[in-house]
Design a protein around this motif. Structure first.
Motif, PDB file in Angstrom:
ATOM      1  N   TRP A 235       0.802  -1.418   0.058  1.00  0.00           N
ATOM      2  CA  TRP A 235      -0.291  -0.182  -0.327  1.00  0.00           C
ATOM      3  C   TRP A 235       0.733   1.405  -0.041  1.00  0.00           C
ATOM      4  CZ3 TRP A 235      -1.015   4.203   3.181  1.00  0.00           C
ATOM      5  CH2 TRP A 235      -2.046   4.860   3.549  1.00  0.00           C
ATOM      6  N   GLY A 236       2.031   1.676   1.065  1.00  0.00           N
ATOM      7  CA  GLY A 236       2.621   2.522   0.546  1.00  0.00           C
ATOM      8  C   GLY A 236       3.213   2.525  -0.364  1.00  0.00           C
ATOM      9  N   VAL A 237       3.962   1.299  -1.145  1.00  0.00           N
ATOM     10  CA  VAL A 237       4.538   1.944  -2.602  1.00  0.00           C
ATOM     11  C   VAL A 237       3.288   2.580  -3.217  1.00  0.00           C
ATOM     12  CG1 VAL A 237       6.070   0.264  -4.484  1.00  0.00           C
ATOM     13  CG2 VAL A 237       5.994  -0.134  -2.020  1.00  0.00           C
ATOM     14  N   ARG A 238       2.150   1.802  -3.330  1.00  0.00           N
ATOM     15  CA  ARG A 238       1.357   2.689  -3.637  1.00  0.00           C
ATOM     16  C   ARG A 238       0.822   4.076  -4.260  1.00  0.00           C
ATOM     17  NH1 ARG A 238      -3.636  -1.101  -4.673  1.00  0.00           N
ATOM     18  NH2 ARG A 238      -4.454   0.062  -5.366  1.00  0.00           N
ATOM     19  N   VAL A 239       0.640   4.297  -2.672  1.00  0.00           N
ATOM     20  CA  VAL A 239       0.484   5.804  -2.672  1.00  0.00           C
ATOM     21  C   VAL A 239       2.034   6.834  -2.971  1.00  0.00           C
ATOM     22  CG1 VAL A 239       0.659   7.502  -0.776  1.00  0.00           C
ATOM     23  CG2 VAL A 239      -0.825   5.342  -0.728  1.00  0.00           C
ATOM     24  N   ALA A 240       3.173   5.889  -2.622  1.00  0.00           N
ATOM     25  CA  ALA A 240       4.135   7.213  -3.044  1.00  0.00           C
ATOM     26  C   ALA A 240       4.321   7.530  -4.838  1.00  0.00           C
ATOM     27  CB  ALA A 240       5.315   6.104  -3.061  1.00  0.00           C
ATOM     28  N   ALA A 241       3.901   5.734  -5.522  1.00  0.00           N
ATOM     29  CA  ALA A 241       3.569   5.928  -7.544  1.00  0.00           C
ATOM     30  C   ALA A 241       2.621   6.664  -7.119  1.00  0.00           C
ATOM     31  CB  ALA A 241       3.761   4.482  -7.871  1.00  0.00           C
ATOM     32  N   GLU A 242       1.675   6.670  -6.917  1.00  0.00           N
ATOM     33  CA  GLU A 242      -0.230   7.875  -7.515  1.00  0.00           C
ATOM     34  C   GLU A 242       0.387   9.399  -7.020  1.00  0.00           C
ATOM     35  OE1 GLU A 242      -2.698   7.622  -8.549  1.00  0.00           O
ATOM     36  OE2 GLU A 242      -2.773   5.073  -8.133  1.00  0.00           O
ATOM     37  N   ALA A 243       1.491   9.385  -5.454  1.00  0.00           N
ATOM     38  CA  ALA A 243       1.747  10.888  -5.063  1.00  0.00           C
ATOM     39  C   ALA A 243       2.916  11.022  -5.971  1.00  0.00           C
ATOM     40  CB  ALA A 243       2.259  11.125  -3.700  1.00  0.00           C
ATOM     41  N   GLY A 244       3.635  10.544  -6.745  1.00  0.00           N
ATOM     42  CA  GLY A 244       4.945  10.603  -7.843  1.00  0.00           C
ATOM     43  C   GLY A 244       4.866  10.954  -9.013  1.00  0.00           C
ATOM     44  N   TRP A 245       4.376  10.214  -9.851  1.00  0.00           N
ATOM     45  CA  TRP A 245       3.497  11.087 -11.401  1.00  0.00           C
ATOM     46  C   TRP A 245       2.799  11.711 -10.945  1.00  0.00           C
ATOM     47  CZ3 TRP A 245      -1.229  11.525 -13.409  1.00  0.00           C
ATOM     48  CH2 TRP A 245      -2.576  11.118 -12.508  1.00  0.00           C
ATOM     49  N   ARG A 246       1.273  12.018 -10.135  1.00  0.00           N
ATOM     50  CA  ARG A 246       1.003  13.608 -10.521  1.00  0.00           C
ATOM     51  C   ARG A 246       1.870  14.379 -10.011  1.00  0.00           C
ATOM     52  NH1 ARG A 246      -2.704  10.031  -8.590  1.00  0.00           N
ATOM     53  NH2 ARG A 246      -4.603  10.174  -9.241  1.00  0.00           N
ATOM     54  N   LEU A 247       2.957  14.527  -9.024  1.00  0.00           N
ATOM     55  CA  LEU A 247       4.186  16.009  -8.956  1.00  0.00           C
ATOM     56  C   LEU A 247       4.898  15.681 -10.232  1.00  0.00           C
ATOM     57  CD1 LEU A 247       5.531  14.699  -4.961  1.00  0.00           C
ATOM     58  CD2 LEU A 247       3.932  16.818  -5.740  1.00  0.00           C
TER      59      LEU A 247
END
Length: 436
Positions: free
Chosen positions: A69-81
């Motif tokens: 779950w933490g990796v998925r959240v980081a990936a979602e935030a990463g591409w938006r950034l």
């Protein structure tokens, strides 16, 4: 009796048993063949005399569910950034390409924020909008032009006297260094002067090219001044209709929030510009009086420079104060330079702790760290102009973000269903059981 008939009997019994089992197997194979034909399945893989092998289907989980779950959240935030960073980079490239137009329009906004109250005051007195705009704009531009002319006139009038005083000050500084406890020798001073002359001689071509670039800078400055003047006229005269047209570019869902944030942002900008002008004027008057009574040459032009540099928070005060101290040092000596430094520091302390909180107020108060970072970023992006507009931009952004946050919260409260009837009042907890 011979044992042969008994052996033959046992052999016949075994053959009979084998025949019966073979018949059962054949019947079972025929039954399976018939069932397969009924299901329209191929029968080649079915052995005639063996049980069918069961097929085991392994269910594989969804790959998205296997990722933590933490990796998925980081990936979602990463591409938006990454999308936001790319958008910001493209926006900065566009602003850099039309930097002169952007700075001219921002300067027009600042001037309009300063002159708009005068236009409204004249309209309340009965003047038509066009006449009130023309009078205000002419008065404002005349005052700015007179300030520039006065500074140039004072510098040209005192340049000869200032050069003589600078030469005398350098000689006095040389004598002071020779007699100071720093153990500076005459040879070291001559070496420093020789190195300066060599540096100037080696960089003659660069100095000449800088002079040619200065002509281009003057042309761009005049173009920016004309753009700012025309933009100021139209903003003073037709600013409300320009704002109404800008609202049409906003999506309909976000239009009410933006329409409410616009007037608040304009009030913040007006308060900032007006307060900065008052604070800069007080700084220029008091520091100019101190320089004048200390007999420092060109006190009035230095006061005007202090007034202009006060529009750059923190950095402008340091630069203008350092300029006054250097002029006092090379013209009047070390003691006068120290006294000028004391005057500058005292006025700046009064400004930072009394004038700015009292005049600017809490509406445009920005944290010192935000001021430093915004001024540095503005200076790196657009030079002096970027440093001037950085702090008002941060103050306006702070006001807009705060209003939009409160507006969205109130809208969410209005959309949420309100409890009615018995659920509208929350029962108070009690330790005693209810009466039967």
């Amino acid at each position: 009796m011979s044992p042969v008939p008994g052996w033959l009997g046992r052999l016949g019994a075994k053959l009979t048993d084998m025949g019966e089992r073979f018949g059962e197997r054949r019947a079972e194979a025929e039954r399976e063949h018939a069932e397969a034909q009924e299901r329209d399945l191929p029968t080649d893989h079915l052995p005639p005399s063996a049980d069918p092998v069961p097929v085991v289907v392994v269910d594989r989980p969804d790959p998205a569910q296997v990722v933590p779950w933490g990796v998925r959240v980081a990936a979602e935030a990463g591409w938006r950034l990454l999308v936001l960073a790319g958008t910001l980079w493209v926006l900065m490239r566009i602003i850099s390409a039309v930097q002169l137009v952007v700075l001219a329009f921002v300067a027009a906004l600042l001037i309009t924020a300063l002159l708009q109250p005068t236009v409204e005051r004249l309209r309340r007195l009965g003047f038509p909008r066009g006449l009130a705009t023309a009078l205000t704009a002419i008065l404002g531009f005349v005052v700015m032009g007179l300030i520039g002319w006065f500074v140039t006139w004072q510098v040209m009038e005192n340049i000869d006297n200032l050069s003589d005083q600078i030469q005398d000050g350098i000689d006095e500084l040389r004598k002071w260094l020779l007699n100071s406890p720093f153990h500076v020798t005459d040879k070291q001073i001559n070496d420093i002067a020789e190195n300066l002359r060599d540096a100037v001689g080696a960089n003659t071509d660069q100095i000449t090219s800088a002079g040619l670039e200065g002509v281009t800078v003057v042309v761009e400055a005049l173009t920016g001044i004309l753009l700012a003047a025309f933009s100021t006229l139209f903003l003073l005269y037709d600013g409300r209709r320009i704002w109404q047209w800008t609202l049409k570019l906003v999506p309909a869902a976000a239009r009410p929030g933006v329409a409410g944030a616009g007037p608040r942002a304009w009030r913040t900008l007006t308060a900032y510009v007006r307060g900065t002008v008052i604070v800069a004027l007080i700084d220029a008057i008091f520091i100019g009086l101190g320089i004048y009574f200390l007999d420092v040459p060109m006190a009035v032009p230095l006061a005007v420079f202090i007034f202009l540099f006060a529009f750059i928070p923190l950095v402008g005060a340091v630069v203008s104060g350092a300029l006054a101290v250097v002029v006092a040092l090379v013209t009047q000596g070390v003691f006068t330079a120290v006294m000028v430094l004391v005057v500058v520091l005292a006025v700046q302390q009064i400004e930072g702790h009394i004038l700015q909180p009292f005049i600017l107020g809490r509406a445009v108060r920005v944290h010192p760290l935000a001021v430093v970072l915004s001024v540095a970023a503005g200076g790196m992006v657009a030079g002096i102009g970027g440093a001037v507009v950085a702090v008002p931009l941060v103050a306006v952004t702070n006001t807009v973000v705060g209003y939009l946050r409160s507006y969205s919260h109130e809208a969410a409260l209005q959309r949420s269903p309100r409890p009615r009837g018995a659920t509208a009042v929350e029962a108070a907890p009690t330790d005693t059981p209810p009466a039967s």
